[in-house]
Write a protein that holds these residues in place. Structure first.
Motif, PDB file in Angstrom:
ATOM      1  N   ALA A  10       0.833  -1.203   0.000  1.00 39.27           N
ATOM      2  CA  ALA A  10       0.000   0.000   0.000  1.00 39.27           C
ATOM      3  C   ALA A  10       0.870   1.256   0.000  1.00 39.27           C
ATOM      4  O   ALA A  10       0.526   2.250  -0.638  1.00 39.27           O
ATOM      5  N   ALA A  11       2.002   1.211   0.684  1.00 42.88           N
ATOM      6  CA  ALA A  11       2.885   2.375   0.758  1.00 42.88           C
ATOM      7  C   ALA A  11       3.420   2.740  -0.623  1.00 42.88           C
ATOM      8  O   ALA A  11       3.707   3.902  -0.888  1.00 42.88           O
ATOM      9  N   LYS A  12       3.558   1.760  -1.497  1.00 41.84           N
ATOM     10  CA  LYS A  12       4.056   2.024  -2.844  1.00 41.84           C
ATOM     11  C   LYS A  12       2.963   2.563  -3.763  1.00 41.84           C
ATOM     12  O   LYS A  12       3.264   3.081  -4.831  1.00 41.84           O
ATOM     13  N   ARG A  13       1.706   2.440  -3.387  1.00 43.09           N
ATOM     14  CA  ARG A  13       0.595   2.789  -4.262  1.00 43.09           C
ATOM     15  C   ARG A  13      -0.144   4.061  -3.890  1.00 43.09           C
ATOM     16  O   ARG A  13      -0.800   4.666  -4.730  1.00 43.09           O
ATOM     17  N   PHE A  14      -0.089   4.477  -2.639  1.00 47.91           N
ATOM     18  CA  PHE A  14      -0.901   5.596  -2.191  1.00 47.91           C
ATOM     19  C   PHE A  14      -0.045   6.703  -1.600  1.00 47.91           C
ATOM     20  O   PHE A  14       0.982   6.443  -0.975  1.00 47.91           O
ATOM     21  N   ARG A  15      -0.485   7.949  -1.793  1.00 48.45           N
ATOM     22  CA  ARG A  15       0.164   9.127  -1.231  1.00 48.45           C
ATOM     23  C   ARG A  15      -0.921  10.041  -0.674  1.00 48.45           C
ATOM     24  O   ARG A  15      -2.061   9.989  -1.118  1.00 48.45           O
ATOM     25  N   ARG A  16      -0.525  10.913   0.226  1.00 45.33           N
ATOM     26  CA  ARG A  16      -1.451  11.900   0.779  1.00 45.33           C
ATOM     27  C   ARG A  16      -1.222  13.222   0.041  1.00 45.33           C
ATOM     28  O   ARG A  16      -0.081  13.628  -0.146  1.00 45.33           O
ATOM     29  N   SER A  17      -2.299  13.861  -0.381  1.00 41.75           N
ATOM     30  CA  SER A  17      -2.176  15.150  -1.073  1.00 41.75           C
ATOM     31  C   SER A  17      -2.006  16.261  -0.039  1.00 41.75           C
ATOM     32  O   SER A  17      -2.130  16.038   1.165  1.00 41.75           O
ATOM     33  N   GLY A  18      -1.749  17.457  -0.535  1.00 41.01           N
ATOM     34  CA  GLY A  18      -1.580  18.586   0.366  1.00 41.01           C
ATOM     35  C   GLY A  18      -2.841  18.909   1.145  1.00 41.01           C
ATOM     36  O   GLY A  18      -2.777  19.392   2.273  1.00 41.01           O
ATOM     37  N   SER A  19      -3.999  18.633   0.542  1.00 44.89           N
ATOM     38  CA  SER A  19      -5.265  18.911   1.228  1.00 44.89           C
ATOM     39  C   SER A  19      -5.716  17.750   2.105  1.00 44.89           C
ATOM     40  O   SER A  19      -6.767  17.827   2.726  1.00 44.89           O
ATOM     41  N   GLY A  20      -4.939  16.653   2.132  1.00 46.72           N
ATOM     42  CA  GLY A  20      -5.249  15.539   3.018  1.00 46.72           C
ATOM     43  C   GLY A  20      -5.946  14.366   2.367  1.00 46.72           C
ATOM     44  O   GLY A  20      -6.214  13.367   3.021  1.00 46.72           O
ATOM     45  N   LYS A  21      -6.252  14.461   1.067  1.00 42.57           N
ATOM     46  CA  LYS A  21      -6.903  13.345   0.381  1.00 42.57           C
ATOM     47  C   LYS A  21      -5.869  12.286   0.019  1.00 42.57           C
ATOM     48  O   LYS A  21      -4.683  12.586  -0.127  1.00 42.57           O
ATOM     49  N   ILE A  22      -6.326  11.059  -0.143  1.00 42.72           N
ATOM     50  CA  ILE A  22      -5.429   9.969  -0.524  1.00 42.72           C
ATOM     51  C   ILE A  22      -5.475   9.823  -2.037  1.00 42.72           C
ATOM     52  O   ILE A  22      -6.548   9.715  -2.626  1.00 42.72           O
ATOM     53  N   MET A  23      -4.295   9.826  -2.656  1.00 49.78           N
ATOM     54  CA  MET A  23      -4.186   9.791  -4.104  1.00 49.78           C
ATOM     55  C   MET A  23      -3.721   8.410  -4.573  1.00 49.78           C
ATOM     56  O   MET A  23      -3.034   7.699  -3.846  1.00 49.78           O
ATOM     57  N   ARG A  24      -4.085   8.081  -5.814  1.00 43.05           N
ATOM     58  CA  ARG A  24      -3.721   6.796  -6.404  1.00 43.05           C
ATOM     59  C   ARG A  24      -3.467   6.978  -7.891  1.00 43.05           C
ATOM     60  O   ARG A  24      -3.842   7.986  -8.473  1.00 43.05           O
ATOM     61  N   ARG A  25      -2.840   5.973  -8.500  1.00 43.07           N
ATOM     62  CA  ARG A  25      -2.675   5.953  -9.955  1.00 43.07           C
ATOM     63  C   ARG A  25      -3.912   5.333 -10.576  1.00 43.07           C
ATOM     64  O   ARG A  25      -4.640   4.587  -9.928  1.00 43.07           O
ATOM     65  N   LYS A  26      -4.130   5.614 -11.858  1.00 44.04           N
ATOM     66  CA  LYS A  26      -5.237   4.980 -12.565  1.00 44.04           C
ATOM     67  C   LYS A  26      -4.774   3.665 -13.174  1.00 44.04           C
ATOM     68  O   LYS A  26      -3.590   3.495 -13.479  1.00 44.04           O
ATOM     69  N   ALA A  48      -5.504  10.150  -9.460  1.00 41.33           N
ATOM     70  CA  ALA A  48      -6.906  10.179  -9.043  1.00 41.33           C
ATOM     71  C   ALA A  48      -6.982  10.102  -7.523  1.00 41.33           C
ATOM     72  O   ALA A  48      -6.022   9.693  -6.864  1.00 41.33           O
ATOM     73  N   THR A  49      -8.125  10.475  -6.979  1.00 39.44           N
ATOM     74  CA  THR A  49      -8.329  10.338  -5.531  1.00 39.44           C
ATOM     75  C   THR A  49      -8.974   8.988  -5.240  1.00 39.44           C
ATOM     76  O   THR A  49      -9.714   8.454  -6.059  1.00 39.44           O
ATOM     77  N   VAL A  50      -8.684   8.457  -4.095  1.00 36.96           N
ATOM     78  CA  VAL A  50      -9.295   7.212  -3.654  1.00 36.96           C
ATOM     79  C   VAL A  50     -10.742   7.500  -3.286  1.00 36.96           C
ATOM     80  O   VAL A  50     -11.045   8.520  -2.655  1.00 36.96           O
ATOM     81  N   HIS A  51     -11.639   6.613  -3.674  1.00 38.57           N
ATOM     82  CA  HIS A  51     -13.063   6.801  -3.385  1.00 38.57           C
ATOM     83  C   HIS A  51     -13.300   6.818  -1.886  1.00 38.57           C
ATOM     84  O   HIS A  51     -12.620   6.116  -1.119  1.00 38.57           O
ATOM     85  N   GLU A  52     -14.270   7.617  -1.471  1.00 44.95           N
ATOM     86  CA  GLU A  52     -14.525   7.802  -0.033  1.00 44.95           C
ATOM     87  C   GLU A  52     -14.863   6.499   0.681  1.00 44.95           C
ATOM     88  O   GLU A  52     -14.573   6.350   1.876  1.00 44.95           O
ATOM     89  N   SER A  53     -15.427   5.518  -0.022  1.00 42.88           N
ATOM     90  CA  SER A  53     -15.755   4.244   0.618  1.00 42.88           C
ATOM     91  C   SER A  53     -14.516   3.387   0.846  1.00 42.88           C
ATOM     92  O   SER A  53     -14.550   2.451   1.644  1.00 42.88           O
ATOM     93  N   ASP A  54     -13.396   3.699   0.158  1.00 39.24           N
ATOM     94  CA  ASP A  54     -12.162   2.927   0.312  1.00 39.24           C
ATOM     95  C   ASP A  54     -11.133   3.608   1.205  1.00 39.24           C
ATOM     96  O   ASP A  54     -10.124   3.001   1.565  1.00 39.24           O
ATOM     97  N   VAL A  55     -11.375   4.846   1.570  1.00 40.16           N
ATOM     98  CA  VAL A  55     -10.394   5.607   2.351  1.00 40.16           C
ATOM     99  C   VAL A  55     -10.105   4.933   3.683  1.00 40.16           C
ATOM    100  O   VAL A  55      -8.945   4.844   4.113  1.00 40.16           O
ATOM    101  N   GLU A  56     -11.117   4.424   4.342  1.00 34.76           N
ATOM    102  CA  GLU A  56     -10.921   3.803   5.656  1.00 34.76           C
ATOM    103  C   GLU A  56      -9.985   2.599   5.562  1.00 34.76           C
ATOM    104  O   GLU A  56      -9.099   2.417   6.406  1.00 34.76           O
TER     105      GLU A  56
END
Length: 65
Positions: A10-26, A48-56
């Motif tokens: 997961a650490a290789k796939r996701f990053r946190r944006s400046g506004s706090g959202k979790i980002m992903r590749r398409k 892209a941003t991670v969908h709100e249902s997957d953020v948790e």
């Protein structure tokens, strides 16, 4: 309380944006690119941003994100 481990996959796939959202590749940008037109490939290149249902779930995999 002991330190929590981060899931390395997961650490290789996701990053946190400046506004706090979790980002992903398409998806769909790895192979069979000849048949995809340039517009489609360009849109797949964007972050892209991670969908709100997957953020948790992502936050459970990466407790220090």
């Amino acid at each position: 309380m002991p330190k929590l481990k981060t899931r390395r996959a997961a650490a290789k796939r996701f990053r946190r944006s400046g506004s706090g959202k979790i980002m992903r590749r398409k998806a769909y940008k790895n192979h069979l690119l000849e048949r995809k037109n340039q517009d489609r490939k360009r849109k797949l290149s964007k972050i892209a941003t991670v969908h709100e249902s997957d953020v948790e779930n992502v936050e459970l995999m990466m407790p220090y994100l």
